[in-house]
Design an enzyme around this catalytic site. Sequence first.
Site, PDB file in Angstrom:
ATOM      1  N   ASP A  76       8.440  -0.556   5.466  1.00 10.71           N
ATOM      2  CA  ASP A  76       7.668  -0.720   4.240  1.00 10.71           C
ATOM      3  C   ASP A  76       7.279  -2.177   4.001  1.00 10.71           C
ATOM      4  O   ASP A  76       8.070  -3.096   4.242  1.00 10.71           O
ATOM      5  CB  ASP A  76       8.504  -0.221   3.055  1.00 10.71           C
ATOM      6  CG  ASP A  76       7.711  -0.147   1.777  1.00 10.71           C
ATOM      7  OD1 ASP A  76       6.591   0.391   1.809  1.00 10.71           O
ATOM      8  OD2 ASP A  76       8.211  -0.618   0.737  1.00 10.71           O
ATOM      9  N   HIS A  77       6.061  -2.372   3.514  1.00  9.73           N
ATOM     10  CA  HIS A  77       5.546  -3.707   3.165  1.00  9.73           C
ATOM     11  C   HIS A  77       5.720  -4.698   4.321  1.00  9.73           C
ATOM     12  O   HIS A  77       6.245  -5.792   4.146  1.00  9.73           O
ATOM     13  CB  HIS A  77       6.239  -4.240   1.907  1.00  9.73           C
ATOM     14  CG  HIS A  77       5.642  -3.709   0.639  1.00  9.73           C
ATOM     15  ND1 HIS A  77       4.370  -4.039   0.218  1.00  9.73           N
ATOM     16  CD2 HIS A  77       6.141  -2.868  -0.289  1.00  9.73           C
ATOM     17  CE1 HIS A  77       4.109  -3.413  -0.926  1.00  9.73           C
ATOM     18  NE2 HIS A  77       5.172  -2.688  -1.245  1.00  9.73           N
ATOM     19  N   ASP A  98       1.070  -4.186   5.050  1.00  4.38           N
ATOM     20  CA  ASP A  98       0.656  -4.815   3.797  1.00  4.38           C
ATOM     21  C   ASP A  98      -0.229  -6.016   4.084  1.00  4.38           C
ATOM     22  O   ASP A  98       0.246  -7.114   4.359  1.00  4.38           O
ATOM     23  CB  ASP A  98       1.896  -5.237   2.999  1.00  4.38           C
ATOM     24  CG  ASP A  98       1.548  -5.753   1.613  1.00  4.38           C
ATOM     25  OD1 ASP A  98       0.347  -5.958   1.336  1.00  4.38           O
ATOM     26  OD2 ASP A  98       2.477  -5.946   0.803  1.00  4.38           O
ATOM     27  N   HIS A 170       6.581  -3.686  -9.184  1.00  2.00           N
ATOM     28  CA  HIS A 170       7.833  -3.803  -8.437  1.00  2.00           C
ATOM     29  C   HIS A 170       8.952  -4.394  -9.296  1.00  2.00           C
ATOM     30  O   HIS A 170       8.709  -5.195 -10.194  1.00  2.00           O
ATOM     31  CB  HIS A 170       7.639  -4.701  -7.212  1.00  2.00           C
ATOM     32  CG  HIS A 170       6.838  -4.074  -6.124  1.00  2.00           C
ATOM     33  ND1 HIS A 170       5.747  -4.664  -5.563  1.00  2.00           N
ATOM     34  CD2 HIS A 170       6.979  -2.891  -5.487  1.00  2.00           C
ATOM     35  CE1 HIS A 170       5.241  -3.885  -4.625  1.00  2.00           C
ATOM     36  NE2 HIS A 170       5.974  -2.799  -4.559  1.00  2.00           N
ATOM     37  N   THR A 223      14.623  -0.290  -6.762  1.00  3.67           N
ATOM     38  CA  THR A 223      15.406  -1.006  -7.775  1.00  3.67           C
ATOM     39  C   THR A 223      16.408  -0.100  -8.473  1.00  3.67           C
ATOM     40  O   THR A 223      17.559  -0.482  -8.714  1.00  3.67           O
ATOM     41  CB  THR A 223      14.459  -1.646  -8.809  1.00  3.67           C
ATOM     42  OG1 THR A 223      13.593  -2.573  -8.145  1.00  3.67           O
ATOM     43  CG2 THR A 223      15.239  -2.380  -9.886  1.00  3.67           C
TER      44      THR A 223
END
Length: 273
Positions: A76-77, A98, A170, A223
């Site tokens: 991810d990212h 990304d 985020h 998170t």
Amino acid sequence: MSEVLAGIGNGAVGAYNVILLEHAEAIAGAAADTGIPVVLQLSQNAIRYHGSLAPIVRACQALAEASPTPVVVHLDHIDDEELIAEGLELGVDSVMFDGSALDYADNVSATARVVERCHDAGCWVEAELGEVGGKDGVHAPNVRTDPDDAARFVTDTGVDALAVAVGSSHAMAERTAALDDELIAELAASAGVPLVLHGSSGVPDDGLVSAVRHGIRKVNIGTMLNQLLTEQARVVLGDNPRLSDPRKYLRPGRDAIRAEVARISTLIGPHAG
């Protein structure tokens, strides 16, 4: 990933961030508990924390292989194309490239290059477009993805899924984000590929359900899981200040993550739409 999304129908698959092995064990365990597929998601920051990609990816792959329910291993990212190449060699299932900090032309060029490389390896690709907007970039709460831009970006790059900015952010510590459901529906119609919601920890339950109903097909959560793990560790260590065995303060957090992932997966899963 395509098979998992096809099987989820009008619901969404939960993509849960892995930092520690305890995260991965809890997330895979929740998939077994519910029978609902999950994504074990490794961010570039988490990979850098571990110092290398292979050990944590292989651990996630081992959990996926042992699971009675489909489990996807996803990067991810990622903005480092060499890291993506390493992931492909290890056999990851999907990648989120990304390039959102780049201008449009450079983002399209880089994303299309990654898509070609990943598709040649049988790997699914998610990407995003947008503008630089502080720490959250395209996921700052006030940023919105334009439907026409989304359609053009998908056409120009050949991506399999698109991360969109619709009101989430985020690293939100409270679940107060208000999503633009009308925009989600417009993006779902224009993009023609599954839509991904980043920053989902800040979205309340009813917001997640509504987002899925309007067209979100992958929901990224990180998170919230870290909060649960940390809260449980604080309680145990607060009650036992001389405790030094990490198993005794990490196990309750792992159990809490497993229960929450099961709850969220059920909330947004096959019957959510």
